[in-house]
Design a protein around this motif. Structure first.
Motif, short mmCIF file in Angstrom:
data_model
loop_
_atom_site.label_atom_id
_atom_site.label_comp_id
_atom_site.label_asym_id
_atom_site.label_seq_id
_atom_site.Cartn_x
_atom_site.Cartn_y
_atom_site.Cartn_z
N GLU A 52 0.83 -1.21 0.00
CA GLU A 52 0.00 0.00 0.00
C GLU A 52 0.86 1.26 0.00
O GLU A 52 0.58 2.22 -0.71
N ALA A 53 1.96 1.25 0.76
CA ALA A 53 2.86 2.41 0.79
C ALA A 53 3.51 2.61 -0.58
O ALA A 53 3.67 3.75 -1.03
N ARG A 54 3.87 1.53 -1.24
CA ARG A 54 4.46 1.65 -2.59
C ARG A 54 3.43 2.20 -3.57
O ARG A 54 3.75 3.07 -4.39
N ARG A 55 2.20 1.71 -3.49
CA ARG A 55 1.14 2.23 -4.39
C ARG A 55 0.92 3.72 -4.16
O ARG A 55 0.74 4.48 -5.10
N GLU A 56 0.93 4.15 -2.91
CA GLU A 56 0.73 5.56 -2.58
C GLU A 56 1.87 6.41 -3.13
O GLU A 56 1.65 7.49 -3.67
N ALA A 57 3.10 5.91 -3.04
CA ALA A 57 4.26 6.64 -3.58
C ALA A 57 4.15 6.76 -5.10
O ALA A 57 4.41 7.83 -5.66
N ARG A 59 1.39 6.69 -6.86
CA ARG A 59 0.29 7.62 -7.14
C ARG A 59 0.75 9.07 -6.99
O ARG A 59 0.47 9.92 -7.83
N ALA A 60 1.53 9.34 -5.95
CA ALA A 60 2.02 10.71 -5.73
C ALA A 60 2.97 11.13 -6.85
O ALA A 60 2.91 12.27 -7.32
N GLN A 63 0.95 11.94 -9.89
CA GLN A 63 0.25 13.21 -9.73
C GLN A 63 1.19 14.38 -10.01
O GLN A 63 0.82 15.33 -10.71
#
Length: 84
Positions: A52-57, A59-60, A63
């Protein structure tokens, strides 16, 4: 070194290595000395990042990339210009 650090000599570190590793696994840190001089730090390994942390990174980063516009410029041209 601060008073809160665990300082241990190299000989004692070798002699009690298993016990020290268990304490490190529980979050403690040690400074290992050789003849009274600090030579190494033994600290818990950084936990692996979660999926989840990798996916969030990712995504950021996407963006940020979506807000960056080259406005007709080509990446290869910019690289070539930077090499001049």
């Amino acid at each position: 070194m601060t008073a809160s650090e665990n300082v241990i000599g190299a000989y004692d570190a070798k002699t009690h290595f298993s016990a020290i590793l268990q304490r490190v696994a529980n979050g403690e840190e040690f400074t290992i000395t050789h003849r009274g001089v600090p030579v190494a730090r033994l600290a818990p390994a950084q936990p692996a990042t979660s999926a989840e942390a990798r996916r969030e990174a990712i995504r950021a980063m996407r963006q940020v990339a979506s807000r960056s516009q080259l406005r007709g410029l080509k990446v290869k041209e910019l690289i070539a210009e930077g090499r001049k």
